[in-house]
Write a protein that holds these residues in place. Structure first.
Motif, PDB file in Angstrom:
ATOM      1  N   GLN A   1      30.300  48.148  38.820  1.00  0.00           N
ATOM      2  CA  GLN A   1      31.611  48.699  38.484  1.00  0.00           C
ATOM      3  C   GLN A   1      32.586  48.542  39.646  1.00  0.00           C
ATOM      4  N   HIS A   2      32.119  48.793  40.862  1.00  0.00           N
ATOM      5  CA  HIS A   2      32.985  48.632  42.026  1.00  0.00           C
ATOM      6  C   HIS A   2      33.366  47.160  42.225  1.00  0.00           C
ATOM      7  N   ALA A   3      32.407  46.261  42.010  1.00  0.00           N
ATOM      8  CA  ALA A   3      32.700  44.833  42.140  1.00  0.00           C
ATOM      9  C   ALA A   3      33.757  44.404  41.128  1.00  0.00           C
ATOM     10  N   THR A   4      33.634  44.898  39.909  1.00  0.00           N
ATOM     11  CA  THR A   4      34.601  44.575  38.862  1.00  0.00           C
ATOM     12  C   THR A   4      35.989  45.081  39.247  1.00  0.00           C
ATOM     13  N   HIS A   5      36.053  46.289  39.780  1.00  0.00           N
ATOM     14  CA  HIS A   5      37.343  46.845  40.226  1.00  0.00           C
ATOM     15  C   HIS A   5      37.984  45.931  41.267  1.00  0.00           C
TER      16      HIS A   5
ATOM     17  N   LYS B   1      35.118  42.393  49.159  1.00  0.00           N
ATOM     18  CA  LYS B   1      34.525  43.643  48.672  1.00  0.00           C
ATOM     19  C   LYS B   1      33.776  43.410  47.358  1.00  0.00           C
ATOM     20  N   ALA B   2      34.342  42.605  46.477  1.00  0.00           N
ATOM     21  CA  ALA B   2      33.658  42.300  45.214  1.00  0.00           C
ATOM     22  C   ALA B   2      32.326  41.615  45.498  1.00  0.00           C
ATOM     23  N   ALA B   3      32.321  40.661  46.401  1.00  0.00           N
ATOM     24  CA  ALA B   3      31.095  39.951  46.743  1.00  0.00           C
ATOM     25  C   ALA B   3      30.054  40.903  47.332  1.00  0.00           C
ATOM     26  N   GLU B   4      30.490  41.789  48.218  1.00  0.00           N
ATOM     27  CA  GLU B   4      29.564  42.752  48.819  1.00  0.00           C
ATOM     28  C   GLU B   4      28.915  43.634  47.754  1.00  0.00           C
ATOM     29  N   HIS B   5      29.723  44.116  46.827  1.00  0.00           N
ATOM     30  CA  HIS B   5      29.182  44.984  45.778  1.00  0.00           C
ATOM     31  C   HIS B   5      28.239  44.211  44.848  1.00  0.00           C
TER      32      HIS B   5
END
Length: 68
Positions: free
Chosen positions: A50-54, A11-15
């Motif tokens: 921000q989503h990637a960081t989360h 998910k981090a990579a996608e964001h």
């Protein structure tokens, strides 16, 4: 590695990829003088960052929980 951590890494990579695309769009629109559209894409890029960081933080937490 736990499935939970793997999911968060993906998910981090996608964001990050979404953020990169929006930054490229922002640059293109900025060069064309379309500053409002550029700002819109920059704002979207920031949200994806921000989503990637989360998700990166959650992946790190999952590593600690799984590996101690």
């Amino acid at each position: 590695m736990s499935k939970h951590a793997v999911d968060h890494h993906h998910k981090a990579a996608e964001h990050h990829e979404h953020a990169a695309r929006h930054h490229k769009e922002a640059a293109k629109h900025h060069e064309d003088g379309k500053h409002e559209t550029a700002a819109h894409h920059a704002h979207l890029a920031h949200g994806h960052h921000q989503h990637a960081t989360h998700h990166a933080i959650e992946a790190a937490k999952a590593h600690v929980e799984h590996h101690g």
